[in-house]
Design a protein around this motif. Structure first.
Motif, mmCIF file in Angstrom:
data_model
loop_
_atom_site.group_PDB
_atom_site.id
_atom_site.type_symbol
_atom_site.label_atom_id
_atom_site.label_comp_id
_atom_site.label_asym_id
_atom_site.label_seq_id
_atom_site.Cartn_x
_atom_site.Cartn_y
_atom_site.Cartn_z
ATOM 1 N N ASP A 58 37.421 17.605 33.165
ATOM 2 C CA ASP A 58 38.639 18.081 32.508
ATOM 3 C C ASP A 58 38.270 19.147 31.468
ATOM 4 O OD1 ASP A 58 41.429 17.999 32.239
ATOM 5 O OD2 ASP A 58 41.308 16.669 30.502
ATOM 6 N N ALA A 59 37.453 20.123 31.889
ATOM 7 C CA ALA A 59 36.900 21.104 30.946
ATOM 8 C C ALA A 59 37.945 22.087 30.421
ATOM 9 C CB ALA A 59 35.759 21.871 31.606
ATOM 10 N N ARG A 60 38.878 22.465 31.263
ATOM 11 C CA ARG A 60 39.953 23.404 30.882
ATOM 12 C C ARG A 60 39.389 24.621 30.142
ATOM 13 N NH1 ARG A 60 45.360 19.891 30.449
ATOM 14 N NH2 ARG A 60 44.609 18.045 31.530
ATOM 15 N N ASP A 61 38.347 25.212 30.722
ATOM 16 C CA ASP A 61 37.673 26.342 30.091
ATOM 17 C C ASP A 61 37.670 27.596 30.966
ATOM 18 O OD1 ASP A 61 35.980 25.405 32.054
ATOM 19 O OD2 ASP A 61 34.174 25.394 30.804
ATOM 20 N N GLY A 62 38.380 27.567 32.092
ATOM 21 C CA GLY A 62 38.346 28.678 33.029
ATOM 22 C C GLY A 62 39.242 29.830 32.618
ATOM 23 N N ASP A 63 38.670 31.018 32.571
ATOM 24 C CA ASP A 63 39.458 32.230 32.328
ATOM 25 C C ASP A 63 40.167 32.684 33.593
ATOM 26 O OD1 ASP A 63 38.582 33.119 29.483
ATOM 27 O OD2 ASP A 63 36.707 32.649 30.502
ATOM 28 N N VAL A 64 39.487 32.523 34.732
ATOM 29 C CA VAL A 64 40.022 32.939 36.029
ATOM 30 C C VAL A 64 39.794 31.808 37.023
ATOM 31 C CG1 VAL A 64 39.855 34.614 37.916
ATOM 32 C CG2 VAL A 64 39.522 35.370 35.551
ATOM 33 N N VAL A 65 40.837 31.471 37.782
ATOM 34 C CA VAL A 65 40.747 30.465 38.842
ATOM 35 C C VAL A 65 41.183 31.136 40.141
ATOM 36 C CG1 VAL A 65 41.519 28.213 39.661
ATOM 37 C CG2 VAL A 65 41.290 28.633 37.196
ATOM 38 N N LEU A 66 40.357 31.019 41.174
ATOM 39 C CA LEU A 66 40.604 31.673 42.456
ATOM 40 C C LEU A 66 40.996 30.644 43.512
ATOM 41 C CD1 LEU A 66 37.415 33.954 42.445
ATOM 42 C CD2 LEU A 66 39.720 34.579 41.683
ATOM 43 N N VAL A 67 42.126 30.860 44.170
ATOM 44 C CA VAL A 67 42.621 29.936 45.190
ATOM 45 C C VAL A 67 42.722 30.689 46.510
ATOM 46 C CG1 VAL A 67 44.500 28.410 45.889
ATOM 47 C CG2 VAL A 67 43.894 28.624 43.460
ATOM 48 N N THR A 68 42.065 30.161 47.554
ATOM 49 C CA THR A 68 41.948 30.902 48.806
ATOM 50 C C THR A 68 43.026 30.602 49.840
ATOM 51 O OG1 THR A 68 40.459 29.216 49.720
ATOM 52 C CG2 THR A 68 39.440 31.103 48.580
ATOM 53 N N HIS A 69 43.488 29.328 49.933
ATOM 54 C CA HIS A 69 44.456 29.000 50.982
ATOM 55 C C HIS A 69 45.001 27.597 50.753
ATOM 56 C CE1 HIS A 69 40.811 27.136 52.556
ATOM 57 N NE2 HIS A 69 41.477 26.579 53.556
ATOM 58 N N ASP A 70 45.989 27.232 51.575
ATOM 59 C CA ASP A 70 46.697 25.962 51.396
ATOM 60 C C ASP A 70 45.762 24.766 51.354
ATOM 61 O OD1 ASP A 70 49.247 27.047 51.271
ATOM 62 O OD2 ASP A 70 49.677 26.745 53.402
ATOM 63 N N HIS A 71 44.771 24.723 52.228
ATOM 64 C CA HIS A 71 43.897 23.547 52.313
ATOM 65 C C HIS A 71 43.156 23.293 51.003
ATOM 66 C CE1 HIS A 71 43.505 24.419 56.934
ATOM 67 N NE2 HIS A 71 44.701 23.956 56.594
ATOM 68 N N HIS A 72 42.935 24.327 50.211
ATOM 69 C CA HIS A 72 42.165 24.196 48.976
ATOM 70 C C HIS A 72 43.019 24.238 47.716
ATOM 71 C CE1 HIS A 72 38.171 25.717 50.959
ATOM 72 N NE2 HIS A 72 38.591 24.550 51.431
ATOM 73 N N ARG A 80 42.838 20.919 35.638
ATOM 74 C CA ARG A 80 41.613 20.369 35.069
ATOM 75 C C ARG A 80 40.595 21.445 34.683
ATOM 76 N NH1 ARG A 80 40.427 14.918 35.620
ATOM 77 N NH2 ARG A 80 42.104 13.699 36.587
ATOM 78 N N VAL A 81 40.705 22.625 35.246
ATOM 79 C CA VAL A 81 39.685 23.655 34.973
ATOM 80 C C VAL A 81 40.210 24.848 34.180
ATOM 81 C CG1 VAL A 81 38.452 23.018 37.083
ATOM 82 C CG2 VAL A 81 40.021 24.972 37.125
ATOM 83 N N ALA A 82 41.516 25.098 34.169
ATOM 84 C CA ALA A 82 42.047 26.339 33.614
ATOM 85 C C ALA A 82 42.329 26.236 32.121
ATOM 86 C CB ALA A 82 43.338 26.728 34.340
ATOM 87 N N LYS A 83 41.974 27.304 31.384
ATOM 88 C CA LYS A 83 42.399 27.434 30.002
ATOM 89 C C LYS A 83 43.917 27.574 29.938
ATOM 90 C CE LYS A 83 38.541 29.964 27.837
ATOM 91 N NZ LYS A 83 38.163 31.298 27.278
ATOM 92 N N PRO A 84 44.519 27.306 28.789
ATOM 93 C CA PRO A 84 45.973 27.525 28.682
ATOM 94 C C PRO A 84 46.400 28.955 28.990
ATOM 95 C CG PRO A 84 45.201 26.170 26.866
ATOM 96 C CD PRO A 84 43.969 26.637 27.583
ATOM 97 N N ASP A 85 45.533 29.935 28.687
ATOM 98 C CA ASP A 85 45.879 31.334 28.938
ATOM 99 C C ASP A 85 45.172 31.891 30.162
ATOM 100 O OD1 ASP A 85 43.329 31.376 27.899
ATOM 101 O OD2 ASP A 85 43.705 33.017 26.484
ATOM 102 N N ALA A 86 44.755 31.019 31.072
ATOM 103 C CA ALA A 86 44.023 31.446 32.263
ATOM 104 C C ALA A 86 44.915 32.258 33.201
ATOM 105 C CB ALA A 86 43.483 30.239 33.012
ATOM 106 N N THR A 87 44.249 33.069 34.025
ATOM 107 C CA THR A 87 44.900 33.716 35.159
ATOM 108 C C THR A 87 44.470 33.008 36.430
ATOM 109 O OG1 THR A 87 44.979 35.870 34.068
ATOM 110 C CG2 THR A 87 45.147 35.849 36.474
ATOM 111 N N VAL A 88 45.439 32.586 37.217
ATOM 112 C CA VAL A 88 45.173 31.922 38.491
ATOM 113 C C VAL A 88 45.514 32.914 39.606
ATOM 114 C CG1 VAL A 88 45.648 29.924 39.954
ATOM 115 C CG2 VAL A 88 45.723 29.689 37.461
ATOM 116 N N VAL A 89 44.497 33.309 40.341
ATOM 117 C CA VAL A 89 44.654 34.273 41.426
ATOM 118 C C VAL A 89 44.860 33.491 42.715
ATOM 119 C CG1 VAL A 89 43.599 36.202 42.657
ATOM 120 C CG2 VAL A 89 43.172 35.895 40.195
#
Length: 251
Positions: A58-72, A80-89
């Motif tokens: 539950d680090a919540r330290d990610g600046d950028v989170v990359l999501v590739t497709h539905d299965h993932h 659990r990984v993204a900062k409050p101000d993260a960008t999720v691509v």
């Protein structure tokens, strides 16, 4: 286990989730979550193969989170990984409806998450938090043995931090679009049942000649079983540095 690459650190957290951090603290995650890999239940439910322990994370330290497709796509994993101000691509084809249809899971639509959401398609480039991101096609070849990921179902990502280029293949066979990529660190799937197998991934490493190969997305459950030691020996025999990030015997 944490892998050091110059001033960067890398860690495979299980399934398709890799974490990369620069010396200045910029953090990128790929495809976080699923199968108990971030909530502490993976070992009890699936832990029969060499694979990172599914510790509660539950680090919540990610600046950028990359999501590739539905299965993932796992909304709880993102949280659990993204900062409050993260960008999720997020690849353009990802949707809550698609996730439910493909795996029966109920998740929040990406745009319902409390982050900056960037939708992307093949060939897109964007710069986020000092990270240059290129969207790479990922699919099963029509002439190959697998058909779980048709063209435009999902993507891979080439992302650059401090002029070092990382490539997460996503769920893909080795495809023609990989051939011209300039890559310093290759993060290939070697899971074989749904993606390139260890032989194809070793061929890709030979062709791209990265400075380091760290395989991910294998041994999470039975259908993703792969012989990572044989893969590492194959890659090393071709003169390409390779590392395995998994518990040692007895850990």
């Amino acid at each position: 286990m944490t892998v050091t690459f110059g001033s960067h650190t890398l860690e495979w957290l299980g399934y398709a989730c890799a974490r990369v951090e620069t010396a200045d603290g910029t953090v990128v995650y790929t495809d976080p979550g699923r199968y108990g890999t971030l909530d502490g239940t993976w070992d009890d439910d699936y832990g029969a193969h060499p694979h990172p322990h599914g510790r509660a994370y539950d680090a919540r330290d990610g600046d950028v989170v990359l999501v590739t497709h539905d299965h993932h796509y796992d909304d709880e994993g993102v949280r659990r990984v993204a900062k409050p101000d993260a960008t999720v691509v997020v690849y353009e084809g990802v949707s809550a409806e698609g996730v439910h249809e493909s795996s029966g899971r109920d998740v929040a639509e990406p745009e319902a998450l409390d982050y900056d959401i960037e939708r992307v398609a093949y060939g897109d480039h964007l710069d986020v938090a000092g990270v240059g991101i290129d969207v790479v096609p990922a699919y099963n070849r029509a002439d190959g043995p697998r058909d779980d990921h048709p063209y435009e179902f999902g993507c891979g990502y080439r992302f650059v931090l401090d002029e070092r280029a990382y490539f997460w293949t996503g769920d893909s066979d080795v495809v023609d679009e990989h051939g011209d990529l300039d890559v310093d660190v290759l993060l290939p799937s070697i899971a074989q049942s749904f993606t390139m197998d260890r032989h194809g991934a070793a061929d890709l490493a030979h062709d791209l000649r990265p400075d380091l190969v760290l395989p991910v997305h294998y041994n999470t459950f039975g259908a993703l079983a792969a012989d990572d030691e044989a893969f590492a020996a194959d890659v090393a025999s071709r003169g390409v540095p390779v590392v395995l990030d998994r518990p040692r015997e007895g850990e």
